[in-house]
Design a protein around this motif. Structure first.
Motif, PDB file in Angstrom:
ATOM      1  N   LEU A  70     152.146 190.173 -57.829  1.00  0.00           N
ATOM      2  CA  LEU A  70     150.883 189.591 -57.307  1.00  0.00           C
ATOM      3  C   LEU A  70     151.057 188.753 -56.180  1.00  0.00           C
ATOM      4  CD1 LEU A  70     147.838 189.239 -57.934  1.00  0.00           C
ATOM      5  CD2 LEU A  70     148.615 187.346 -59.259  1.00  0.00           C
ATOM      6  N   ARG A 115     145.697 189.132 -54.748  1.00  0.00           N
ATOM      7  CA  ARG A 115     145.873 190.457 -55.117  1.00  0.00           C
ATOM      8  C   ARG A 115     147.029 191.123 -55.154  1.00  0.00           C
ATOM      9  NH1 ARG A 115     142.550 190.982 -49.765  1.00  0.00           N
ATOM     10  NH2 ARG A 115     144.475 191.467 -48.749  1.00  0.00           N
ATOM     11  N   PRO A 116     147.326 192.534 -55.948  1.00  0.00           N
ATOM     12  CA  PRO A 116     148.532 193.096 -56.111  1.00  0.00           C
ATOM     13  C   PRO A 116     149.199 193.373 -54.853  1.00  0.00           C
ATOM     14  CG  PRO A 116     146.547 194.148 -57.214  1.00  0.00           C
ATOM     15  CD  PRO A 116     146.121 193.277 -56.352  1.00  0.00           C
ATOM     16  N   GLU A 162     151.043 195.839 -52.623  1.00  0.00           N
ATOM     17  CA  GLU A 162     151.160 197.307 -52.596  1.00  0.00           C
ATOM     18  C   GLU A 162     152.268 197.691 -51.602  1.00  0.00           C
ATOM     19  OE1 GLU A 162     148.918 201.658 -51.958  1.00  0.00           O
ATOM     20  OE2 GLU A 162     147.942 199.572 -51.621  1.00  0.00           O
ATOM     21  N   ASP A 185     148.383 198.833 -57.626  1.00  0.00           N
ATOM     22  CA  ASP A 185     148.013 197.910 -58.709  1.00  0.00           C
ATOM     23  C   ASP A 185     149.288 196.829 -58.396  1.00  0.00           C
ATOM     24  OD1 ASP A 185     146.576 196.574 -60.497  1.00  0.00           O
ATOM     25  OD2 ASP A 185     147.721 197.716 -62.038  1.00  0.00           O
ATOM     26  N   GLN A 211     150.002 191.777 -44.415  1.00  0.00           N
ATOM     27  CA  GLN A 211     149.255 190.553 -44.646  1.00  0.00           C
ATOM     28  C   GLN A 211     149.378 189.703 -43.594  1.00  0.00           C
ATOM     29  OE1 GLN A 211     147.452 190.038 -47.598  1.00  0.00           O
ATOM     30  NE2 GLN A 211     148.090 192.016 -48.165  1.00  0.00           N
TER      31      GLN A 211
END
Length: 136
Positions: free
Chosen positions: A14, A20-21, A23, A50, A80
Motif C-alpha cells: 500500500l 492506493r495499492p 501496482e 490491487d 508516482q
C-alpha cells in the motif's frame, strides 16, 4: 500454499503517500535452510492492480528464513513522481525526494518461518519510509 513440511509466503503493498495499492512493483523471493546456509533465489513476481503479489514461488522444504526484495525505485520514479513531488512541496519541512523518486530505492525484508504456516507480509510504503508487519 503451505504444507506440513513447508511454509508459504504472500505480500501486498500500500502506497500510504497516496492511499492506493502500489501496482507493478517487482518482488524477488530468496530463502535459506538454516541460519548459516546460503541464500537461494527462488524467483519473483510483481504486484497487480490491487498491490498484491499472489504468485510467489513455493518455498522448498526445510526453509527457515525468507527474504522479500521490493524494487520500489522504478515505481516511484515512473508511477508516482508528480504526485510525490507535489506532496513534498506542500510540506515545507519535508526533505526533497531524490531524482530517483524515493529515498529508499529498494526494501529488503527478512523473516523466519516455520513449516506448515502461511506468512502474509504487507509493506506500507511512502517515498520517505516504510513499515512491515505479519498480516493474516
Amino acid at each position: 500454499m503451505s504444507t506440513d513440511t513447508t511454509a508459504s509466503v504472500s505480500t501486498h503493498i500500500l502506497d500510504t503517500s497516496v492511499g492506493r495499492p502500489a501496482e507493478g512493483v517487482a518482488i524477488s523471493l530468496t530463502a535459506r535452510s538454516g541460519r548459516d546456509a546460503e541464500w537461494v533465489a527462488l524467483g519473483g513476481s510483481a504486484t497487480d492492480a490491487d498491490g498484491r503479489c499472489k504468485d510467489l514461488p513455493a518455498l522448498p522444504e526445510g526453509t527457515t528464513h525468507v527474504r522479500l526484495d521490493f524494487e520500489v525505485e522504478e515505481y516511484f520514479s515512473t508511477n508516482q513522481q508528480s504526485d510525490t513531488k507535489k506532496q513534498a512541496e506542500a510540506q515545507q519541512d519535508a526533505p526533497r525526494v531524490r531524482d530517483s523518486g524515493a529515498f529508499f530505492p529498494e526494501v529488503a525484508i527478512t523473516f523466519a518461518v516455520n513449516p506448515g504456516e502461511h506468512y502474509h507480509v504487507p509493506l506500507l510504503l511512502n517515498p520517505f519510509g516504510y513499515s512491515v508487519y505479519r498480516g493474516s
